[in-house]
Design a protein around this motif. Structure first.
Motif, mmCIF file in Angstrom:
data_model
loop_
_atom_site.group_PDB
_atom_site.id
_atom_site.type_symbol
_atom_site.label_atom_id
_atom_site.label_comp_id
_atom_site.label_asym_id
_atom_site.label_seq_id
_atom_site.Cartn_x
_atom_site.Cartn_y
_atom_site.Cartn_z
ATOM 1 N N LEU B 115 68.697 -16.665 16.400
ATOM 2 C CA LEU B 115 68.869 -15.515 15.770
ATOM 3 C C LEU B 115 69.134 -14.223 16.939
ATOM 4 N N GLN B 116 68.521 -14.597 17.876
ATOM 5 C CA GLN B 116 68.814 -13.564 19.089
ATOM 6 C C GLN B 116 70.078 -13.722 19.453
ATOM 7 N N GLU B 117 70.796 -14.668 19.913
ATOM 8 C CA GLU B 117 72.319 -14.982 19.858
ATOM 9 C C GLU B 117 72.975 -14.434 18.992
ATOM 10 N N PHE B 118 72.787 -14.810 17.809
ATOM 11 C CA PHE B 118 73.731 -13.937 16.893
ATOM 12 C C PHE B 118 73.287 -12.708 16.475
ATOM 13 N N GLY B 119 72.410 -12.174 17.023
ATOM 14 C CA GLY B 119 72.315 -10.635 16.828
ATOM 15 C C GLY B 119 71.403 -10.220 15.626
ATOM 16 N N LEU B 120 70.458 -11.216 15.199
ATOM 17 C CA LEU B 120 69.525 -10.791 14.189
ATOM 18 C C LEU B 120 68.254 -10.755 14.429
ATOM 19 N N ASP B 121 67.333 -10.276 13.504
ATOM 20 C CA ASP B 121 65.899 -10.254 13.793
ATOM 21 C C ASP B 121 65.338 -10.960 12.655
ATOM 22 N N ASP B 122 64.280 -11.661 13.047
ATOM 23 C CA ASP B 122 63.506 -12.550 11.997
ATOM 24 C C ASP B 122 62.738 -11.466 10.924
ATOM 25 N N GLN B 123 62.591 -10.325 10.882
ATOM 26 C CA GLN B 123 62.034 -9.341 10.111
ATOM 27 C C GLN B 123 63.060 -8.809 9.345
ATOM 28 N N GLN B 124 64.250 -8.907 9.223
ATOM 29 C CA GLN B 124 65.154 -8.533 8.564
ATOM 30 C C GLN B 124 64.997 -9.203 7.016
ATOM 31 N N HIS B 125 65.370 -8.436 6.111
ATOM 32 C CA HIS B 125 65.345 -9.067 4.445
ATOM 33 C C HIS B 125 66.649 -9.592 4.200
ATOM 34 N N VAL B 126 66.632 -10.783 3.883
ATOM 35 C CA VAL B 126 67.882 -11.437 3.558
ATOM 36 C C VAL B 126 68.711 -10.842 2.432
ATOM 37 N N ASN B 127 68.022 -9.952 1.584
ATOM 38 C CA ASN B 127 68.826 -9.348 0.784
ATOM 39 C C ASN B 127 69.662 -8.024 1.398
ATOM 40 N N ASP B 128 69.140 -7.592 2.445
ATOM 41 C CA ASP B 128 69.798 -6.413 3.025
ATOM 42 C C ASP B 128 71.039 -6.683 3.730
ATOM 43 N N LEU B 129 71.269 -8.124 3.996
ATOM 44 C CA LEU B 129 71.991 -8.442 5.131
ATOM 45 C C LEU B 129 73.240 -8.588 4.535
ATOM 46 N N SER B 130 74.399 -8.366 5.489
ATOM 47 C CA SER B 130 75.895 -8.422 5.107
ATOM 48 C C SER B 130 76.089 -9.820 4.823
ATOM 49 N N THR B 131 77.261 -10.126 4.235
ATOM 50 C CA THR B 131 77.655 -11.681 3.814
ATOM 51 C C THR B 131 77.770 -12.479 5.155
ATOM 52 N N GLY B 132 78.231 -12.017 6.314
ATOM 53 C CA GLY B 132 78.288 -12.708 7.427
ATOM 54 C C GLY B 132 76.788 -13.028 7.940
#
Lengths: 127, 290
Positions: B115-132
């Motif tokens: 997740l860190q390498e891809f630049g995401l945080d595990d607290q982010q909500h799935v529905n708030d994410l962009s397609t990628g």
């Protein structure tokens, strides 16, 4: 390390050929360790089975050796072996092709010899 | 680990036949490509394999056991799909926990690093994410679930080149750390051609190829030269497509070359790649340029 693949031959053969070239030109010294299947696979995005097949081809040819628990190493004498094989293939790989192309162009044997001498004279061929 | 066999699966939606007598076998610890054009039936097939929808006929078996409603067998398969089945405010971390509850042994440590390498945080909500980003969250989930068969439907949907690159690398890392079967269902063939060991190609709802990639490529020959000589040389061989340019014809074969046949001097042999093989196999002759 720079690898470059095209569709001309099976991938494992191209991989083996390029590692061979690196051994020949001194990119890997005799007795030195070469990258592991795991490293090559991840770096080049190639299925590990394909990488392994290429490496095993070089083992079979006596250019690499497996050392248990340590990895793959360039065998002593590998460079000499490649040199001998390439000399054996020189006639087929270069001379025959040269003659076929020369015949298509109507270049005579005398002219061909002249061209070879000119190439040598121009210093484009390093000894 | 046991093999997963897909036996004579057919599926109809109303009058439409989506899968027509599809059979093939997935072996343990191999990377497969499931290739087909849009609408070929790939997603439907993956959903049937994982028991999310039912086939009209046919069975899926893990070893000798029918997987239909068999929780043990289904617990060995994971589908990373397009459908988003999570409730609204579900965090990425929560999707990991759910997978851990269902499959056990979720690899939180590797997931956190990825997740860190891809630049995401595990607290982010799935529905708030962009397609990628959503694709990334699903990929990280799929790479760390403890299952013997990981099926990925369009795994690089919406990913930029850098992230696709990172995914292919992480996939191989994960595979080498723990060999298990991955099925990449995609139409981006060029990118996965070196990654997959075996391909199943689906076209017009049927399996039209099921083979080792290297074996298919060994059969993929080009023959080019004066049309008459090319036709003579390729007579009786399986020609998928051909092109004419001036007096020169190029035939794309999928066949062993006959060692007995003499190759005329003006005829050149070569090879072509998996992407083109796929195009010629699935275009139904559209590419014949006569």
């Amino acid at each position: 390390m720079q690898f470059d693949f095209d569709g001309s031959a099976p991938l494992y053969q191209q991989l083996a050929a390029q590692i061979e070239e690196m051994i020949f030109t001194g990119g890997f010294d005799e007795g030195a360790q070469v990258p592991s299947t795991t490293q090559l696979s991840q770096q080049l995005h190639i299925n590990p089975a394909t990488v392994l097949k290429g490496m095993n081809m070089l083992v079979d040819e006596g250019l690499l050796e497996k050392r248990r628990g340590l990895g793959m190493f360039v065998r002593p004498g590998a460079r000499q072996k490649i040199m001998e094989r390439r000399k054996d293939n020189f006639y087929n790989d270069y001379v025959k092709k040269l003659l076929v192309e020369a015949a298509k162009l109507g270049i005579t044997k005398e002219h061909l010899i002249e061209l070879i001498e000119r190439g040598e004279h121009d210093g484009t061929i390093k000894h | 680990m046991e093999q997963l066999s897909i036996n004579h699966i057919s599926k109809r939606f109303g009058r439409q036949l989506v899968l027509d007598d599809v059979s093939f076998t997935l072996a343990p610890a191999k990377i497969y490509g499931l290739l087909g054009r849009n609408g070929a039936g790939k997603s439907t097939l993956l959903n049937i394999i994982t028991n999310r929808i039912f086939p009209t006929s046919g069975t899926v078996k893990l070893g000798d056991l029918d997987t239909n409603n068999n929780d043990d067998a289904l617990g060995k398969m994971f589908l990373m799909g397009e459908a988003n089945l999570y409730p609204k405010r579900t965090s990425i971390r929560r999707t990991f926990d759910l997978a851990n509850e269902a499959y056990g042994q979720f690899n939180y440590q590797t997931a956190a690093r990825q997740l860190q390498e891809f630049g995401l945080d595990d607290q982010q909500h799935v529905n708030d994410l962009s397609t990628g980003q959503r694709t990334i969250a699903k990929l990280v989930l799929a790479l760390n679930v403890d299952a013997d068969y990981i099926l990925m439907d369009e795994p690089v949907l919406g990913l930029d080149a850098t992230h696709r690159d990172l995914f292919y690398k992480e996939l191989l890392k994960s595979y080498q750390a723990k060999p298990r079967t991955f099925v990449l269902s995609t139409h981006l063939i060029e990118e996965v051609a070196q990654l997959v060991e075996h391909v199943v190609i689906i076209d017009q709802h049927k399996v039209i190829a099921d083979d080792q990639v290297q074996h298919l490529l060994d059969l993929a020959h080009t023959v080019s030269g004066p049309a008459k000589l090319v036709d003579e040389y390729t007579a009786g061989l399986r020609v998928l497509a051909s092109e004419n340019l001036g007096n020169i014809k190029t035939a794309y074969l999928l066949d062993d070359l006959d060692d007995q046949r003499v190759i005329p001097d003006q005829v050149k042999l070569g090879h072509y790649d998996l992407q083109h093989l796929f195009i010629y196999l699935t275009s139904g002759g559209e590419h014949n340029n006569d």
